[in-house]
Design an enzyme around this catalytic site. Structure first.
Site, PDB file in Angstrom:
ATOM      1  N   MET A 269      45.202  44.396  42.964  1.00 42.05           N
ATOM      2  CA  MET A 269      45.736  44.271  44.313  1.00 42.05           C
ATOM      3  C   MET A 269      44.847  45.004  45.310  1.00 42.05           C
ATOM      4  O   MET A 269      44.448  46.144  45.080  1.00 42.05           O
ATOM      5  CB  MET A 269      47.175  44.835  44.333  1.00 42.05           C
ATOM      6  CG  MET A 269      47.837  44.761  45.688  1.00 42.05           C
ATOM      7  SD  MET A 269      48.030  43.030  46.233  1.00 42.05           S
ATOM      8  CE  MET A 269      47.909  43.267  47.994  1.00 42.05           C
ATOM      9  N   GLU A 270      44.610  44.338  46.430  1.00 44.05           N
ATOM     10  CA  GLU A 270      43.590  44.766  47.397  1.00 44.05           C
ATOM     11  C   GLU A 270      44.088  45.743  48.457  1.00 44.05           C
ATOM     12  O   GLU A 270      43.497  45.803  49.547  1.00 44.05           O
ATOM     13  CB  GLU A 270      43.024  43.523  48.085  1.00 44.05           C
ATOM     14  CG  GLU A 270      43.997  42.797  49.049  1.00 44.05           C
ATOM     15  CD  GLU A 270      44.724  41.605  48.451  1.00 44.05           C
ATOM     16  OE1 GLU A 270      44.892  41.564  47.224  1.00 44.05           O
ATOM     17  OE2 GLU A 270      45.133  40.716  49.220  1.00 44.05           O
ATOM     18  N   ASN A 271      45.126  46.541  48.205  1.00 44.94           N
ATOM     19  CA  ASN A 271      45.634  47.504  49.185  1.00 44.94           C
ATOM     20  C   ASN A 271      44.479  48.211  49.912  1.00 44.94           C
ATOM     21  O   ASN A 271      43.517  48.633  49.302  1.00 44.94           O
ATOM     22  CB  ASN A 271      46.481  48.561  48.488  1.00 44.94           C
ATOM     23  CG  ASN A 271      47.376  47.969  47.432  1.00 44.94           C
ATOM     24  OD1 ASN A 271      48.240  47.164  47.746  1.00 44.94           O
ATOM     25  ND2 ASN A 271      47.137  48.322  46.172  1.00 44.94           N
ATOM     26  N   GLU A 304      38.736  42.043  44.733  1.00 48.74           N
ATOM     27  CA  GLU A 304      39.602  42.941  45.516  1.00 48.74           C
ATOM     28  C   GLU A 304      38.800  43.619  46.618  1.00 48.74           C
ATOM     29  O   GLU A 304      39.282  43.788  47.731  1.00 48.74           O
ATOM     30  CB  GLU A 304      40.274  43.978  44.616  1.00 48.74           C
ATOM     31  CG  GLU A 304      41.041  43.406  43.423  1.00 48.74           C
ATOM     32  CD  GLU A 304      42.021  42.292  43.767  1.00 48.74           C
ATOM     33  OE1 GLU A 304      42.560  42.296  44.886  1.00 48.74           O
ATOM     34  OE2 GLU A 304      42.229  41.404  42.918  1.00 48.74           O
ATOM     35  N   HIS A 307      38.294  41.316  49.541  1.00 52.22           N
ATOM     36  CA  HIS A 307      39.500  41.160  50.365  1.00 52.22           C
ATOM     37  C   HIS A 307      39.468  42.098  51.574  1.00 52.22           C
ATOM     38  O   HIS A 307      40.179  41.849  52.547  1.00 52.22           O
ATOM     39  CB  HIS A 307      40.752  41.475  49.540  1.00 52.22           C
ATOM     40  CG  HIS A 307      41.398  40.290  48.875  1.00 52.22           C
ATOM     41  ND1 HIS A 307      41.605  39.084  49.530  1.00 52.22           N
ATOM     42  CD2 HIS A 307      41.915  40.130  47.631  1.00 52.22           C
ATOM     43  CE1 HIS A 307      42.222  38.239  48.685  1.00 52.22           C
ATOM     44  NE2 HIS A 307      42.407  38.849  47.542  1.00 52.22           N
TER      45      HIS A 307
END
Ligand code: TRP
Ligand code: ZN
Length: 880
Positions: A269-271, A304, A307
């Site tokens: 996930m690219e938080n 990621e 992103h």
């Protein structure tokens, strides 16, 4: 009880939020079962929204503890709070401040959405709608705010505290507790929020961006595993450099952190500034990771990271635009991997994935457009169609415009949309503006589900030395659909090599654009009867229908200048043999001989020049590929038998060569391990040879595999040997499996490979074996990787046993879906998609599959995730 009629969210209903959020100050006090979250939001009416509308904040399973407006506690009549919404019927018309306190239980969070604990590590997952499980919020991607996060925890339990953005103050916070403040200056939607707290080791390095910014890169992993994080750390730095060169995009914070956790619903996930990863896509060592693992780590780290610009700096206006970030970012990571490795080999891998996952999706009941127009559960739309077909659309755009114009359009897209929540229209507008082209017809790719078919016929006129190719495009089930814009990269090949003089003024830079329902193309100066090489590099995600003889195809394998089509030629010949073998129940040796001979010649000439490519040419289409090709009345046992027969024939026909190749490709003693494409290619061809040899002579193959197991220095070689051993019943197999389990008893990620190999065994006993493995200490229903390794590998990778005649395979998967649905609906729903092609089966199996599906439907209290997949799977295509 029946599943309730789902509430459909529709693209056409989009309207801007009535309120916007400027800043978010979060104070999260971590506790295993009672984490306190104080959120201070600055809100204001959105000029683009409805004046005087009620304020409705999203929640999911939340308990409100306190609420204040501009610092004053709100009277009970001024709001309503339920687990799923916090409503202020009459909020102020001027900007105001809302302070919301919630209490959540991360330990009880088995959905792995929102704040949860993984092996004792606190972490978050907020895409698509997990932030609302942490606090009440306008949880939609077009509400972008600046976040400051204070994280507090027991120092002993969570010495490492990480948040989005840049680190700020940190220090003691009462007895045994400490805190850290993080500030992210870039406005972002809530789905990009993240925090991590736990005992973690890390590796780190510096990086200076092309803009001169000094960035500290770090990868955090479970204690003791830092030695396995170096490859991921290196991949981050290479991704950063590549994005600067290939797209002119530099990083924009002082730190970039990656954290590996062991319980994770998807890949990563690219938080913003704090990517959280499934640990299988971070941890690598020669002893534990295969070449495929290294390649996946590199690709997902890149994905990621990329992103940060395509997804974070420019995000999506709404979830219908998901492909705007995912398709584009997949395209970017594919290009990165192609530059890091072999472009042709990588392209073949991309297309194999597309055909294995996206084509069946597009042909079955779960088909949907790359930009869906409606959904009941957005988490069910992180699909091969959105990701992989979405990437193919971007690739076609580049093919149509050419690389320089494509880059200009990308630059324009970044310039015009930075800091915004954008749409597919915004994306296309940038390319239309810079290229001067009208892309309205091209945009249909985003709207139309289904894999287009392109039928091609060729006629050679020896006298005129001309060659006419006629094309006809169609979309199955949509005879009146307007035509798509299809880039056809092509060329002509003669019996002795490329026909270099042949030309057509409709072909520019090797590309013909098919944008009408039918069209004809004439080449002149064609000196000999040609074989057309169509859709070079797989220039469009279509099914090609052209009657070529095997001799024509084998000429392409020999002479085409396009590596993808050389591979495709071999695949097509193999596919024809496999389909014929499946239908007739036999595969006469004479039928396969020309193919074997051609492969032999190919290996003699090129195996040692490009082993990775040669390994792909040797790999036959999978059983699932054959099923998709046949398309109806599928008998998986017949496909398996045909494929096995062809492998056996190739193995015996090529045996001498394969043995010699294995020797020629053997590593000299003490060769240091390298995970790069070249070294991996040698291993791939060695192991492809082993597989075919074992198919031809199981006893000799098992002996070779046994030796390889004992002497292997890499996980790639060890696992390839184990996979070969697993195909032959008997004590050697059981002993090898037991020894492997013993060696890696403390390595869950390695045991996942062990689970997957056993789940894939094409024998009636596999079902019982799986039942036993469900009781093995390594297996756990709460860890998605374990479930995917055992049950996912069975349902997606073992066609004969999943599709057992007695229906027991379906029952096993249905049972797992139901059990899992109670704790983790997202993963349960994904598992259920294995039934997506049930209508393609022959009637007996079709009935069995259907009754398993109907049984699930009869169960009370199904999640929306499972209910949605189930309804669509049973209904047929309802999502055009
Ligand atoms: N955005 C992520 C990616 O593709 C994937 C993602 C979406 C995800 N939803 C998720 C990951 C839920 C984990 C859990 O890079
Ligand atoms: Zn992504």
């Amino acid at each position: 009880m029946r599943t309730e009629t789902p509430i459909m969210i529709r693209l056409e209903d989009y309207r801007p939020s009535d309120y916007l959020i400027g800043t978010v100050a979060l104070d999260v006090s971590l506790h295993p079962t009672a984490t306190r979250v104080r959120a201070e939001l600055t809100l204001a009416p959105n000029p683009a929204g409805r004046a005087g509308a009620p304020l409705v904040l999203d929640g999911d399973d939340l308990a409100l503890v306190g609420l204040a407006l501009d610092g004053v506690p709100l009277a009970a009549e001024a709001y309503t709070a339920t687990p799923s919404a916090l409503t202020l019927p009459n909020p102020p018309a001027a900007p105001f401040r809302l302070t919301i306190e919630t209490e959540i239980d991360p330990t009880a969070n088995t959905k792995l959405m929102g704040l949860y604990r993984s092996n004792g590590v606190y972490c978050t997952q907020c895409e698509a709608d997990g932030f609302r499980r942490i606090t009440y919020f306008l949880d939609r991607p077009d509400v972008m705010a600046v976040y400051t996060t204070r994280i507090e925890a027991d120092r002993a339990e969570a010495p490492v505290l990480l948040g989005n953005g840049n680190p700020g103050q940190a220090g003691a916070a009462g007895p045994g507790r400490h805190y850290a403040v993080w500030h992210d200056p870039h406005p972002k939607p809530a789905y990009l929020f993240a925090l991590v707290g736990g005992r973690l080791d890390h590796v780190r390095r510096g990086f200076t961006t092309s803009e001169g910014r000094a960035v500290e890169l770090a990868v955090y992993v479970e204690p003791g595993k830092a030695g396995r994080a170096d490859y991921a750390l290196d991949a981050i730095a290479r991704s950063m450099t590549w994005d600067e060169t290939a797209f002119g995009r530099a990083y924009d914070l002082d730190v970039f952190n990656v954290v590996a956790v062991s319980d994770f619903n998807m890949g990563a996930m690219e938080n913003k500034g704090l990517n959280i990863f499934n640990d299988r896509y971070v941890l690598a060592s020669p002893e534990t990771a295969t070449d495929a693992d290294y390649a996946a780590i590199e690709a997902i780290i890149a994905h990621e990271y990329f992103h940060n610009w395509t997804g974070n700096r420019i995000t999506c206006r709404d979830w219908f635009q998901l492909c705007l970030k995912e398709g584009l970012t997949v395209f970017r990571d594919q290009e990165f991997s192609s530059d890091m490795r072999s472009r042709a080999v990588h392209r073949i891998g991309e297309v194999r994935t597309l055909r294995a996952r996206q084509f069946p999706e597009d042909a079955g009941p779960l088909a949907h457009p790359v930009r869906p127009r409606q959904y009941a559960e957005i988490n069910n739309f992180y699909t091969a169609t959105v990701y992989e077909k979405g990437a193919e659309i971007v690739r076609m755009l580049r093919t149509l415009l050419g690389a320089p114009a494509f880059r200009a359009g990308m630059d324009r897209y970044f310039a015009d949309n930075d800091g915004r929540a954008a749409t597919v229209e915004d994306f296309l507008a940038a390319f239309a503006a810079t290229s001067g082209r009208n892309l309205d017809a091209f945009a249909r790719w985003y709207e139309r589900p289904g894999t287009p078919r392109v039928a091609v016929q060729g006629v050679y006129d020896a006298q005129a030395r001309s060659y006419r190719l006629s094309f006809r495009q169609s979309l199955p089930g949509a005879p009146d659909a307007p035509p798509l814009v299809i880039p056809v990269s092509l060329g002509l090949v003669g019996a002795g090599g490329p026909l270099a003089d042949a030309h057509s003024d409709r072909v520019r830079d090797g590309v013909f654009v098919l944008d009408a329902p039918d069209d004809t193309l004439t080449f002149t100066d064609v000196s000999a009867p040609p074989v057309p090489s169509l859709f070079r590099g797989f220039s469009a995600p279509v099914r090609i229908e052209m009657e070529l003889t095997d001799a024509d195809r084998l000429a392409l394998l020999r002479h085409d200048t396009d590596a993808f089509n050389r591979w495709q030629a071999a695949q097509s010949v193999a596919m024809r043999l496999l389909v014929q073998g499946t239908r007739s129940g036999a595969l006469p040796e004479a039928a396969a001989r020309p193919f074997t001979t051609a492969l032999g010649a190919f290996l003699d000439g090129e195996a040692l020049v490009d082993p990775a490519f040669a390994a792909l040419v040797l790999a036959l289409p999978s059983e699932a590929d054959v099923a998709n090709e046949i398309g109806s009345e599928i008998d998986p046992d017949a496909i398996h038998a045909a494929r096995h027969a062809l492998r056996r024939q190739l193995g015996s026909g090529l045996a001498d060569r394969l043995h010699r190749l294995r020797e020629a490709l053997a590593d000299a003693p003490d060769t240091p391990f390298r995970p790069d494409a070249e070294a991996a290619g040698r291993r791939a061809l060695r192991n492809a040879a082993l597989d075919l040899l074992a198919a031809a002579d199981p006893a000799a193959g098992s002996a070779l595999a046994g030796t390889q197991m004992a002497t292997a220095t890499t996980m790639t070689d060890r696992l390839a040997a184990l996979a070969v051993l697993a195909q032959t019943p008997g004590p050697a197999r059981e002993e090898a499996l037991a020894r492997f389990a013993e060696t890696y008893r403390a390595e869950p990620l390695v045991l996942d490979k062990w689970l997957a190999i056993q789940a894939g065994i094409s024998e009636a006993g596999t079902l019982d074996r799986i039942r036993d493995l469900q009781a093995h200490p390594t297996f756990s229903m709460t860890n998605p990787n374990r479930v995917r390794a055992l049950i996912g590998s069975f349902s997606m990778g073992n066609p004969t046993q999943f599709n057992r005649l007695d229906g027991a395979g379906y029952a096993l998967v249905a049972e797992t879906v139901l059990a899992l649905d109670r704790t983790n609906p997202q993963v349960a729903a994904r598992l259920l998609t294995a039934f997506g092609s049930w209508r393609m089966l022959e009637p007996g199996r079709r009935e069995r599959a259907k009754s398993s599906l109907t049984e699930i439907r009869g169960v009370a209290g199904l999640s929306r995730d499972v209910g949605d997949i189930l309804a669509r799977t049973l209904a047929g295509s309802t999502n055009p």
